[in-house]
Design a protein around this motif. Structure first.
Motif, short mmCIF file in Angstrom:
data_model
loop_
_atom_site.label_atom_id
_atom_site.label_comp_id
_atom_site.label_asym_id
_atom_site.label_seq_id
_atom_site.Cartn_x
_atom_site.Cartn_y
_atom_site.Cartn_z
N GLY A 201 -6.77 6.95 1.10
CA GLY A 201 -7.98 7.95 0.82
C GLY A 201 -8.22 8.15 -0.48
N CYS A 202 -8.93 9.15 -0.73
CA CYS A 202 -9.40 9.40 -2.35
C CYS A 202 -8.23 9.94 -2.92
N LEU A 203 -7.46 10.97 -2.58
CA LEU A 203 -6.25 11.71 -3.44
C LEU A 203 -5.25 10.57 -3.46
N THR A 204 -5.02 9.74 -2.43
CA THR A 204 -3.91 8.54 -2.50
C THR A 204 -4.28 7.63 -3.61
N ASP A 205 -5.55 7.38 -3.53
CA ASP A 205 -5.91 6.39 -4.54
C ASP A 205 -5.78 6.81 -6.08
N TRP A 206 -5.91 8.18 -6.30
CA TRP A 206 -5.92 8.71 -7.54
C TRP A 206 -4.21 8.50 -7.69
N ASP B 144 0.76 -1.12 0.05
CA ASP B 144 -0.01 0.17 -0.14
C ASP B 144 0.83 1.44 0.08
N VAL B 145 2.03 1.11 -0.16
CA VAL B 145 3.04 2.52 -0.25
C VAL B 145 3.81 2.38 -1.81
N LYS B 146 3.59 3.56 -2.47
CA LYS B 146 4.56 3.90 -3.67
C LYS B 146 5.26 4.82 -3.44
N THR B 147 6.64 4.97 -4.01
CA THR B 147 7.18 6.05 -4.03
C THR B 147 7.07 6.77 -5.60
N GLU C 274 -6.12 17.82 -2.70
CA GLU C 274 -4.41 18.09 -2.39
C GLU C 274 -4.40 17.66 -1.01
N ALA C 275 -3.15 17.41 -0.66
CA ALA C 275 -2.74 16.80 0.63
C ALA C 275 -1.27 17.09 0.79
N MET C 276 -0.82 17.29 1.98
CA MET C 276 0.74 17.47 2.45
C MET C 276 1.08 16.20 2.58
N PHE C 277 2.24 16.09 2.07
CA PHE C 277 3.09 14.94 2.21
C PHE C 277 4.65 15.29 2.59
N SER C 278 5.54 14.49 3.13
CA SER C 278 6.91 14.80 3.44
C SER C 278 7.51 14.50 2.07
N ILE C 279 8.68 15.32 2.06
CA ILE C 279 9.67 15.05 0.88
C ILE C 279 10.52 14.27 1.22
N THR C 280 10.80 12.98 0.86
CA THR C 280 11.50 11.90 1.15
C THR C 280 12.75 11.78 0.93
N SER C 281 13.02 12.45 -0.57
CA SER C 281 14.24 12.70 -0.94
C SER C 281 15.19 13.58 -0.31
N SER C 282 16.52 13.33 -0.42
CA SER C 282 17.61 14.40 0.22
C SER C 282 17.66 15.66 -0.67
N PRO C 283 17.83 17.02 0.03
CA PRO C 283 18.14 18.02 -0.87
C PRO C 283 19.45 18.05 -1.42
N THR C 284 20.12 17.06 -1.15
CA THR C 284 21.51 16.73 -1.82
C THR C 284 21.26 16.38 -3.47
N ASN C 285 20.09 15.85 -3.52
CA ASN C 285 19.72 15.34 -4.83
C ASN C 285 19.24 16.21 -5.55
N THR C 286 19.77 16.77 -6.54
CA THR C 286 19.04 18.04 -7.17
C THR C 286 18.46 17.45 -8.52
N GLU C 287 18.53 16.16 -8.84
CA GLU C 287 17.93 15.74 -10.00
C GLU C 287 16.53 15.42 -9.97
N PHE C 288 15.89 15.16 -8.95
CA PHE C 288 14.65 14.96 -8.58
C PHE C 288 14.09 15.02 -7.44
N MET C 289 12.74 15.00 -7.07
CA MET C 289 12.30 14.93 -5.60
C MET C 289 11.36 13.52 -5.70
N GLU C 290 11.38 13.07 -4.40
CA GLU C 290 10.42 11.64 -3.99
C GLU C 290 9.62 11.91 -3.07
N PHE C 291 8.44 11.29 -3.08
CA PHE C 291 7.53 11.29 -2.17
C PHE C 291 6.74 9.86 -1.97
N SER C 292 7.02 9.06 -0.75
CA SER C 292 6.47 8.04 -0.27
C SER C 292 4.98 8.35 0.18
N ILE C 293 4.25 7.57 -0.47
CA ILE C 293 2.81 7.85 -0.01
C ILE C 293 1.89 6.47 0.13
#
Length: 275
Positions: free
Chosen positions: A77-82, A22-25, A54-73
């Protein structure tokens, strides 16, 4: 609050990794490539699918990575299902960063660090761990205690096994709640495991997980002799608007979005009992 943090920006999904049932990054970049905006470990972002929510999520990637951002969700609920139905190449809107960060360049610098996480609670700590590993010479010994319901529910298991476990002067302790056939590691709840491991009090602890887990982990650390000034946690799950307007994250005299979401645990003593 900078005005540009209120303006949604386009994020293009370039990779989707299934961590648990039930978790995707989700990996996101700006249309031009690179991160959508800069952040520090512990800060959050508002993700939105127009017309859905819309909803608030932690940014799971480190700021030392400047190529992309990651979110483990986690799908809950409705938004996360989408979000869990999205494909690579689709777009979302992202705004932020919101909240304060873990004090990686001040209070944590030069310290031995103890990370304690349960379930999806690893998500906000992953950014801190990878930041610390990137600037390894600035920090002391690192201990990571992480637990979940089962082996299949351990988020970022491959990264933990292949990278963190082999990093310099890092010890990783994994546990699951109940025995299963393909698991030969520790079995038991995270707070009890913390007490079993008997960490010395010359560390600064960072804790994240379900509220009940945090409560018992704080109790375990107290039994070991830790002072609440040595322990940090994050309460980003309470954040809603992110800018102190809706009042949904108000706890006593604190607004999680304006005063947090990262708090040193002695700061929480003044909060009302319902916390």
């Amino acid at each position: 609050m900078r005005q540009d943090t209120l303006i949604p920006q386009i994020g293009v999904i370039t990779d989707i990794r299934k961590d648990t049932p039930d978790v995707k990054t989700f990996r996101a970049v700006s249309p031009e490539g690179g991160v959508v905006f800069k952040h520090m470990p512990g800060q959050c972002a508002m993700l939105s699918i127009p017309g859905v929510g819309e909803a608030m999520f932690s940014i799971t990637s480190s700021p030392t990575n400047t190529e992309f951002m990651e979110f483990s969700i986690k799908k809950c609920g409705c938004l996360t299902d989408w979000l869990h139905q999205m494909d690579v190449g689709q777009q979302i809107t992202i705004r932020g960063p919101y909240g304060n960060a873990f004090p990686v360049e001040t209070e944590l610098r030069g310290k031995d660090l103890l990370f304690i996480a349960g379930g999806i609670g690893l998500a906000p700590l992953r950014s801190v761990i990878n930041y610390v590993l990137h600037y390894r010479e600035n920090y002391g010994k690192i201990d990571i205690v992480y637990g979940s319901r089962s082996k299949d529910d351990l988020v970022d298991f491959n990264e933990i096994r292949d990278e963190w476990s082999h990093a310099e002067n890092v010890n990783v302790y994994l546990t699951i709640d109940r025995k299963q056939e393909d698991w030969d590691g520790h079995v038991g709840f995270v707070p009890n495991y913390v007490k079993e491991l008997g960490f010395s009090t010359d560390k600064t602890a960072l804790v994240c997980g379900p509220p009940i887990m945090i409560k018992f982990v704080l109790g375990a650390l107290s039994e070991l002799g830790f002072d609440k000034k040595q322990v940090y946690t994050t309460m980003e799950l309470r954040m809603k608007c992110g800018v102190g307007k809706c009042g949904r994250c108000n706890i006593g005299s604190k607004y999680v979005c304006k005063d947090g979401p990262v708090f040193r645990c002695d700061e929480l003593e003044e909060l009302p009992d319902e916390y």
